[in-house]
Motif scaffolding. Structure first.
Motif, PDB file in Angstrom:
ATOM      1  N   HIS A  36      19.873 -31.460  36.745  1.00 28.52           N
ATOM      2  CA  HIS A  36      20.248 -30.030  37.142  1.00 28.52           C
ATOM      3  C   HIS A  36      19.114 -29.085  37.534  1.00 28.52           C
ATOM      4  O   HIS A  36      19.246 -28.361  38.151  1.00 28.52           O
ATOM      5  CB  HIS A  36      21.311 -29.546  36.031  1.00 28.52           C
ATOM      6  CG  HIS A  36      20.392 -29.249  34.755  1.00 28.52           C
ATOM      7  ND1 HIS A  36      19.958 -30.044  33.685  1.00 28.52           N
ATOM      8  CD2 HIS A  36      19.677 -28.068  34.313  1.00 28.52           C
ATOM      9  CE1 HIS A  36      19.307 -29.391  32.763  1.00 28.52           C
ATOM     10  NE2 HIS A  36      19.313 -28.125  32.986  1.00 28.52           N
ATOM     11  N   ARG A  53      24.342 -20.781  46.301  1.00 26.64           N
ATOM     12  CA  ARG A  53      25.793 -20.939  45.472  1.00 26.64           C
ATOM     13  C   ARG A  53      26.120 -22.163  45.375  1.00 26.64           C
ATOM     14  O   ARG A  53      26.435 -22.635  44.186  1.00 26.64           O
ATOM     15  CB  ARG A  53      26.914 -19.939  46.162  1.00 26.64           C
ATOM     16  CG  ARG A  53      26.773 -18.637  45.851  1.00 26.64           C
ATOM     17  CD  ARG A  53      28.283 -17.822  46.296  1.00 26.64           C
ATOM     18  NE  ARG A  53      28.375 -17.894  47.457  1.00 26.64           N
ATOM     19  CZ  ARG A  53      27.727 -16.971  48.456  1.00 26.64           C
ATOM     20  NH1 ARG A  53      27.011 -16.087  48.179  1.00 26.64           N
ATOM     21  NH2 ARG A  53      28.318 -16.936  49.747  1.00 26.64           N
ATOM     22  N   ASP A  54      25.976 -22.961  46.593  1.00 25.34           N
ATOM     23  CA  ASP A  54      26.480 -24.379  46.269  1.00 25.34           C
ATOM     24  C   ASP A  54      25.434 -25.254  45.425  1.00 25.34           C
ATOM     25  O   ASP A  54      25.852 -26.053  44.683  1.00 25.34           O
ATOM     26  CB  ASP A  54      26.399 -25.129  47.649  1.00 25.34           C
ATOM     27  CG  ASP A  54      27.421 -24.729  48.649  1.00 25.34           C
ATOM     28  OD1 ASP A  54      28.585 -24.241  47.883  1.00 25.34           O
ATOM     29  OD2 ASP A  54      27.162 -25.013  49.888  1.00 25.34           O
ATOM     30  N   TYR A  98      23.859 -23.685  42.790  1.00 22.87           N
ATOM     31  CA  TYR A  98      24.095 -23.500  41.578  1.00 22.87           C
ATOM     32  C   TYR A  98      25.185 -24.348  40.824  1.00 22.87           C
ATOM     33  O   TYR A  98      25.258 -24.718  39.751  1.00 22.87           O
ATOM     34  CB  TYR A  98      24.107 -22.083  41.464  1.00 22.87           C
ATOM     35  CG  TYR A  98      22.965 -21.379  41.229  1.00 22.87           C
ATOM     36  CD1 TYR A  98      22.156 -21.373  40.248  1.00 22.87           C
ATOM     37  CD2 TYR A  98      22.871 -20.316  41.985  1.00 22.87           C
ATOM     38  CE1 TYR A  98      20.944 -20.470  40.310  1.00 22.87           C
ATOM     39  CE2 TYR A  98      21.508 -19.295  42.006  1.00 22.87           C
ATOM     40  CZ  TYR A  98      20.728 -19.472  41.115  1.00 22.87           C
ATOM     41  OH  TYR A  98      19.539 -18.943  41.018  1.00 22.87           O
ATOM     42  N   ARG A  99      26.212 -24.362  41.672  1.00 20.33           N
ATOM     43  CA  ARG A  99      27.538 -25.189  41.391  1.00 20.33           C
ATOM     44  C   ARG A  99      27.098 -26.637  41.163  1.00 20.33           C
ATOM     45  O   ARG A  99      27.573 -27.241  40.103  1.00 20.33           O
ATOM     46  CB  ARG A  99      28.683 -25.296  42.581  1.00 20.33           C
ATOM     47  CG  ARG A  99      29.083 -23.680  42.461  1.00 20.33           C
ATOM     48  CD  ARG A  99      30.286 -23.580  43.618  1.00 20.33           C
ATOM     49  NE  ARG A  99      30.697 -22.361  43.830  1.00 20.33           N
ATOM     50  CZ  ARG A  99      30.621 -21.805  44.820  1.00 20.33           C
ATOM     51  NH1 ARG A  99      29.876 -22.039  45.859  1.00 20.33           N
ATOM     52  NH2 ARG A  99      31.102 -20.344  45.033  1.00 20.33           N
ATOM     53  N   ARG A 100      26.368 -27.015  41.915  1.00 16.23           N
ATOM     54  CA  ARG A 100      25.683 -28.660  41.697  1.00 16.23           C
ATOM     55  C   ARG A 100      24.915 -28.847  40.357  1.00 16.23           C
ATOM     56  O   ARG A 100      25.122 -29.554  39.616  1.00 16.23           O
ATOM     57  CB  ARG A 100      24.911 -29.073  42.821  1.00 16.23           C
ATOM     58  CG  ARG A 100      24.446 -30.092  42.869  1.00 16.23           C
ATOM     59  CD  ARG A 100      25.481 -31.235  43.909  1.00 16.23           C
ATOM     60  NE  ARG A 100      24.762 -32.335  44.030  1.00 16.23           N
ATOM     61  CZ  ARG A 100      25.457 -33.725  43.507  1.00 16.23           C
ATOM     62  NH1 ARG A 100      26.644 -33.485  42.939  1.00 16.23           N
ATOM     63  NH2 ARG A 100      25.003 -34.786  43.594  1.00 16.23           N
ATOM     64  N   LEU A 144      25.443 -26.693  37.891  1.00 14.78           N
ATOM     65  CA  LEU A 144      26.450 -26.499  36.768  1.00 14.78           C
ATOM     66  C   LEU A 144      27.057 -28.029  36.434  1.00 14.78           C
ATOM     67  O   LEU A 144      27.478 -28.200  35.299  1.00 14.78           O
ATOM     68  CB  LEU A 144      27.476 -25.534  37.075  1.00 14.78           C
ATOM     69  CG  LEU A 144      27.060 -24.267  36.690  1.00 14.78           C
ATOM     70  CD1 LEU A 144      27.903 -23.050  37.492  1.00 14.78           C
ATOM     71  CD2 LEU A 144      26.833 -23.740  35.346  1.00 14.78           C
ATOM     72  N   ALA A 145      27.294 -28.758  37.496  1.00 11.95           N
ATOM     73  CA  ALA A 145      28.038 -29.972  37.468  1.00 11.95           C
ATOM     74  C   ALA A 145      27.328 -30.908  36.517  1.00 11.95           C
ATOM     75  O   ALA A 145      27.909 -32.135  35.802  1.00 11.95           O
ATOM     76  CB  ALA A 145      28.264 -30.582  38.405  1.00 11.95           C
ATOM     77  N   ARG A 194      23.907 -23.475  30.872  1.00 12.50           N
ATOM     78  CA  ARG A 194      25.123 -23.151  31.653  1.00 12.50           C
ATOM     79  C   ARG A 194      25.449 -21.650  31.865  1.00 12.50           C
ATOM     80  O   ARG A 194      25.668 -21.169  33.024  1.00 12.50           O
ATOM     81  CB  ARG A 194      26.171 -24.070  30.803  1.00 12.50           C
ATOM     82  CG  ARG A 194      27.584 -23.604  31.362  1.00 12.50           C
ATOM     83  CD  ARG A 194      28.586 -24.335  31.009  1.00 12.50           C
ATOM     84  NE  ARG A 194      28.464 -25.756  30.891  1.00 12.50           N
ATOM     85  CZ  ARG A 194      28.413 -26.786  31.957  1.00 12.50           C
ATOM     86  NH1 ARG A 194      28.816 -26.184  33.033  1.00 12.50           N
ATOM     87  NH2 ARG A 194      28.095 -27.912  31.927  1.00 12.50           N
ATOM     88  N   GLU A 200      25.626 -19.695  35.195  1.00 11.73           N
ATOM     89  CA  GLU A 200      26.756 -19.094  35.682  1.00 11.73           C
ATOM     90  C   GLU A 200      26.682 -17.502  36.165  1.00 11.73           C
ATOM     91  O   GLU A 200      27.284 -16.996  36.868  1.00 11.73           O
ATOM     92  CB  GLU A 200      27.940 -19.216  34.591  1.00 11.73           C
ATOM     93  CG  GLU A 200      28.656 -20.607  34.449  1.00 11.73           C
ATOM     94  CD  GLU A 200      29.435 -20.868  33.142  1.00 11.73           C
ATOM     95  OE1 GLU A 200      29.183 -19.918  32.379  1.00 11.73           O
ATOM     96  OE2 GLU A 200      29.991 -21.901  33.243  1.00 11.73           O
ATOM     97  N   LEU A 218      24.914 -17.409  39.540  1.00 12.94           N
ATOM     98  CA  LEU A 218      26.068 -17.881  40.634  1.00 12.94           C
ATOM     99  C   LEU A 218      27.108 -16.575  40.557  1.00 12.94           C
ATOM    100  O   LEU A 218      27.174 -16.147  41.810  1.00 12.94           O
ATOM    101  CB  LEU A 218      26.999 -18.900  40.014  1.00 12.94           C
ATOM    102  CG  LEU A 218      27.794 -19.300  40.859  1.00 12.94           C
ATOM    103  CD1 LEU A 218      27.461 -19.583  42.230  1.00 12.94           C
ATOM    104  CD2 LEU A 218      28.520 -20.535  40.690  1.00 12.94           C
ATOM    105  N   ARG A 269      34.293 -15.084  43.259  1.00 14.45           N
ATOM    106  CA  ARG A 269      34.475 -16.448  42.942  1.00 14.45           C
ATOM    107  C   ARG A 269      35.695 -16.747  42.604  1.00 14.45           C
ATOM    108  O   ARG A 269      36.500 -16.013  42.159  1.00 14.45           O
ATOM    109  CB  ARG A 269      33.673 -16.808  41.590  1.00 14.45           C
ATOM    110  CG  ARG A 269      32.119 -16.738  42.058  1.00 14.45           C
ATOM    111  CD  ARG A 269      31.376 -17.542  40.901  1.00 14.45           C
ATOM    112  NE  ARG A 269      31.682 -17.269  39.627  1.00 14.45           N
ATOM    113  CZ  ARG A 269      31.723 -18.032  38.503  1.00 14.45           C
ATOM    114  NH1 ARG A 269      31.405 -19.246  38.972  1.00 14.45           N
ATOM    115  NH2 ARG A 269      31.913 -17.526  37.282  1.00 14.45           N
TER     116      ARG A 269
END
Length: 119
Positions: free
Chosen positions: A65, A85-86, A88-90, A92-93, A101, A105, A108, A119
């Motif tokens: 991460h 944004r993409d 940050y989402r990655r 978070l996964a 986290r 978030e 993001l 969002r």
């Protein structure tokens, strides 16, 4: 070498170019992609986010991460909000720590607000 890097981080003002150079030497010694990611951050601070992003984008750390959160921050600094944004989402996964986290978030959400997107 790690002690020298830590010592330079404590100095004000920081010699960011020297820090980046030492991370380069450490990366050569260890051949560690994680150390190389630290070098990417140092290079970004010394030379600009585009230079750090070039290094980060070559790293095979897809499940890490910190790679994605680093990329997100560098992309944000470059004004590439959609890509940030993409990333940050990655990140978070893959994140497991609740405090990290929440930070991701929040970052993001800030990007969504700054770009006028919901969002």
């Amino acid at each position: 070498m790690q002690a020298a890097i830590a010592s330079l981080h404590a100095d004000e003002p920081r010699d960011r170019s020297h820090i980046a150079a030492l991370y380069g030497e450490l990366a050569e010694l260890t051949e560690s992609p994680v150390v190389e990611l630290s070098r990417a951050v140092a290079v970004a601070e010394a030379l600009g986010p585009e230079h750090g992003l070039e290094i980060a984008d070559r790293l095979a750390l897809e499940d890490y991460h910190y790679l994605h959160s680093t990329r997100a921050e560098l992309l944000r600094r470059l004004g590439r909000s959609a890509e940030a944004r993409d990333a940050y989402r990655r990140a978070l996964a893959f994140v497991h720590d609740d405090a990290e986290r929440r930070l991701l978030e929040r970052r993001l959400a800030e990007l969504g607000t700054a770009s006028g997107q919901v969002r």
